[in-house]
Design a protein around this motif. Structure first.
Motif, mmCIF file in Angstrom:
data_model
loop_
_atom_site.group_PDB
_atom_site.id
_atom_site.type_symbol
_atom_site.label_atom_id
_atom_site.label_comp_id
_atom_site.label_asym_id
_atom_site.label_seq_id
_atom_site.Cartn_x
_atom_site.Cartn_y
_atom_site.Cartn_z
ATOM 1 N N ASP A 96 0.858 -1.190 0.000
ATOM 2 C CA ASP A 96 0.000 0.000 0.000
ATOM 3 C C ASP A 96 0.895 1.242 0.000
ATOM 4 N N PRO A 97 1.267 1.748 -1.176
ATOM 5 C CA PRO A 97 2.183 2.897 -1.267
ATOM 6 C C PRO A 97 1.668 4.163 -0.585
ATOM 7 N N LYS A 98 0.369 4.235 -0.297
ATOM 8 C CA LYS A 98 -0.191 5.408 0.375
ATOM 9 C C LYS A 98 -0.253 5.248 1.897
ATOM 10 N N PHE A 99 0.359 4.200 2.415
ATOM 11 C CA PHE A 99 0.318 3.887 3.849
ATOM 12 C C PHE A 99 1.288 4.826 4.584
ATOM 13 N N ALA A 100 0.788 6.021 4.930
ATOM 14 C CA ALA A 100 1.649 7.060 5.499
ATOM 15 C C ALA A 100 2.222 6.651 6.861
ATOM 16 N N GLN A 101 1.423 5.964 7.683
ATOM 17 C CA GLN A 101 1.928 5.552 8.995
ATOM 18 C C GLN A 101 3.131 4.628 8.857
ATOM 19 N N ALA A 102 3.084 3.746 7.878
ATOM 20 C CA ALA A 102 4.198 2.823 7.673
ATOM 21 C C ALA A 102 5.450 3.579 7.217
ATOM 22 N N ARG A 103 5.258 4.579 6.386
ATOM 23 C CA ARG A 103 6.416 5.382 5.958
ATOM 24 C C ARG A 103 7.021 6.129 7.140
ATOM 25 N N PHE A 104 6.172 6.659 7.996
ATOM 26 C CA PHE A 104 6.635 7.366 9.190
ATOM 27 C C PHE A 104 7.485 6.428 10.055
ATOM 28 N N LYS A 105 6.958 5.240 10.306
ATOM 29 C CA LYS A 105 7.668 4.289 11.161
ATOM 30 C C LYS A 105 8.928 3.772 10.485
ATOM 31 N N LYS A 106 8.909 3.638 9.181
ATOM 32 C CA LYS A 106 10.110 3.220 8.457
ATOM 33 C C LYS A 106 11.242 4.211 8.703
ATOM 34 N N ILE A 107 10.934 5.498 8.656
ATOM 35 C CA ILE A 107 11.958 6.524 8.885
ATOM 36 C C ILE A 107 12.472 6.457 10.317
ATOM 37 N N GLU A 108 11.562 6.305 11.286
ATOM 38 C CA GLU A 108 12.006 6.167 12.674
ATOM 39 C C GLU A 108 12.894 4.938 12.855
ATOM 40 N N THR A 109 12.556 3.863 12.161
ATOM 41 C CA THR A 109 13.355 2.642 12.277
ATOM 42 C C THR A 109 14.738 2.839 11.665
ATOM 43 N N LEU A 110 14.818 3.563 10.554
ATOM 44 C CA LEU A 110 16.121 3.896 9.979
ATOM 45 C C LEU A 110 16.966 4.690 10.978
ATOM 46 N N GLN A 111 16.329 5.581 11.734
ATOM 47 C CA GLN A 111 17.054 6.301 12.788
ATOM 48 C C GLN A 111 17.611 5.315 13.813
ATOM 49 N N ASN A 112 16.772 4.395 14.244
ATOM 50 C CA ASN A 112 17.199 3.415 15.245
ATOM 51 C C ASN A 112 18.313 2.515 14.724
ATOM 52 N N LEU A 113 18.315 2.273 13.417
ATOM 53 C CA LEU A 113 19.363 1.459 12.799
ATOM 54 C C LEU A 113 20.607 2.277 12.470
ATOM 55 N N ASN A 114 20.556 3.581 12.799
ATOM 56 C CA ASN A 114 21.675 4.494 12.569
ATOM 57 C C ASN A 114 21.981 4.675 11.079
ATOM 58 N N GLN A 115 20.974 4.463 10.250
ATOM 59 C CA GLN A 115 21.116 4.726 8.815
ATOM 60 C C GLN A 115 20.645 6.159 8.557
ATOM 61 N N LEU A 116 21.471 7.097 8.998
ATOM 62 C CA LEU A 116 21.017 8.470 9.132
ATOM 63 C C LEU A 116 20.871 9.192 7.801
ATOM 64 N N GLU A 117 21.756 8.933 6.863
ATOM 65 C CA GLU A 117 21.639 9.584 5.560
ATOM 66 C C GLU A 117 20.363 9.128 4.849
ATOM 67 N N LYS A 118 20.112 7.838 4.910
ATOM 68 C CA LYS A 118 18.900 7.304 4.274
ATOM 69 C C LYS A 118 17.654 7.828 4.970
ATOM 70 N N ALA A 119 17.683 7.884 6.303
ATOM 71 C CA ALA A 119 16.550 8.426 7.054
ATOM 72 C C ALA A 119 16.291 9.872 6.662
ATOM 73 N N MET A 120 17.371 10.637 6.484
ATOM 74 C CA MET A 120 17.213 12.046 6.135
ATOM 75 C C MET A 120 16.612 12.196 4.742
ATOM 76 N N ASP A 121 17.106 11.420 3.779
ATOM 77 C CA ASP A 121 16.557 11.486 2.421
ATOM 78 C C ASP A 121 15.062 11.160 2.425
ATOM 79 N N GLU A 122 14.693 10.119 3.161
ATOM 80 C CA GLU A 122 13.279 9.708 3.178
ATOM 81 C C GLU A 122 12.416 10.720 3.921
ATOM 82 N N ALA A 123 12.930 11.267 5.012
ATOM 83 C CA ALA A 123 12.165 12.252 5.783
ATOM 84 C C ALA A 123 11.951 13.531 4.980
#
Length: 252
Positions: A96-123
Motif C-alpha cells: 500500500d504505497p499510500k500507507f503514510a503511517q508505515a512510511r513514518f515508522k520506516k523513517i524512525e526505524t532507519l534512525q534506530n538502525l543508525n542509517q542516518l543519511e537514508k533516514a534524512m533522504d526519506e524524511a
C-alpha cells in the motif's frame, strides 16, 4: 532529552460477512481478520511476542494484508528487533504505497538502525510530499537533529509548530536544539512554554534540570530533577542527572 512517539497500531480491518457458501479465499480472509484482532489484543496487553504469533498467522492466511505487516513491525520495535521491523514496514508500503503511517515508522526505524543519511533522504521526501503535516516536519526535525544539522532541525520544528500550535513534541525538541547550540535562554523559553500546558511534565522538568546543570546552577537543577523524579521515580535518565548534580555539587 528529545521526545519522540510511536504510532498506534492499526486497530481494525474490514470484517467479512459470513455466508452459507463462502469461497475458500473468503474463509482465509475471515480467519486472517480474526488472527489480526487477536494480535492487536495481545499488543494492547504488551504481550508483544504473542502478538507476533497472531500477526504471523494472519499474514499466512492473507499475505497481502498491509495492516498486519505494519502492526507486526510495531511489535518488533517493542522487542528491539529493528531489522525485522524495517522489513515489515517496507512490505506494508510495497502493498500500500499510500500507507503514510508505515512510511513514518520506516523513517524512525532507519534512525534506530543508525542509517542516518537514508533516514534524512526519506524524511525530506516525506515532508515535501505532505507539506501540511506537522507530525512529518517534527519527524524531519528529529532526523536533522540526529544528523547534527541543527539549523535545519530548528527550521523543521518551527514549521511543525506553525502548522500545529499544539505540537508540544516539536516545541520540546526545538528547545533541545537550542541547548545543543548553547542558547540556553531560548531553550528555557521553549521548555517553559510546554510546561505551562501541563503536557509531558516530568520530561520538561528534567530538561530544565539539565539546562541548569549546564549553567552550573546546582540548586535549581536539583529542584527541577527532583520534580521529574516525583512523577517518574524509576526513570534512569532522571536518576543519572540527579547523580551528576550530587557528584559535582555535593548537594544531597
Amino acid at each position: 532529552m528529545k521526545i519522540s512517539f510511536r504510532n498506534l497500531i492499526v486497530l481494525l480491518i474490514g470484517l467479512f460477512i459470513l455466508q452459507s457458501c463462502q469461497s475458500s479465499e473468503e474463509k482465509k480472509k475471515l480467519e486472517a481478520s480474526k488472527f489480526f484482532l487477536k494480535g492487536n489484543q495481545k499488543f494492547a496487553e504488551k504481550e508483544y511476542r504473542d502478538a507476533l504469533k497472531w500477526y504471523n498467522e494472519s499474514i499466512e492466511k492473507q499475505p497481502d494484508l498491509s495492516d498486519a505487516y505494519y502492526n507486526r513491525g510495531l511489535a518488533y520495535v517493542e522487542i528491539d528487533k529493528m531489522e525485522e521491523a524495517y522489513a515489515d514496514f517496507n512490505k506494508a508500503i510495497a502493498l500500500d504505497p499510500k500507507f503514510a503511517q508505515a512510511r513514518f515508522k520506516k523513517i524512525e526505524t532507519l534512525q534506530n538502525l543508525n542509517q542516518l543519511e537514508k533516514a534524512m533522504d526519506e524524511a525530506e521526501a516525506f515532508a515535501k510530499e505532505f507539506p501540511d503535516s506537522s507530525a512529518n516536519f517534527r519527524l524531519l526535525g528529529d532526523v536533522y537533529l540526529q544528523n547534527k544539522k541543527l539549523n535545519n532541525a530548528k527550521l523543521a520544528y518551527k514549521r511543525a509548530i506553525k502548522l500545529d500550535s499544539k505540537n508540544y513534541e516539536a516545541m520540546i525538541n526545538e528547545g533541545v536544539v537550542y541547548q545543543e547550540e548553547g542558547n540556553l535562554d531560548s531553550a528555557e523559553i521553549c521548555f517553559k512554554k510546554v510546561l505551562s500546558t501541563g503536557k509531558y511534565t516530568d520530561l520538561v522538568y528534567n530538561n530544565l534540570g539539565y539546562l541548569e546543570i549546564q549553567r552550573k546552577q546546582w540548586k535549581l537543577a536539583k529542584n527541577w530533577v527532583d520534580k521529574a523524579l516525583d512523577i517518574s521515580p524509576e526513570n534512569e535518565l532522571y536518576l543519572k542527572n540527579l547523580k551528576k548534580i550530587e557528584d559535582e555539587s555535593g548537594l544531597k
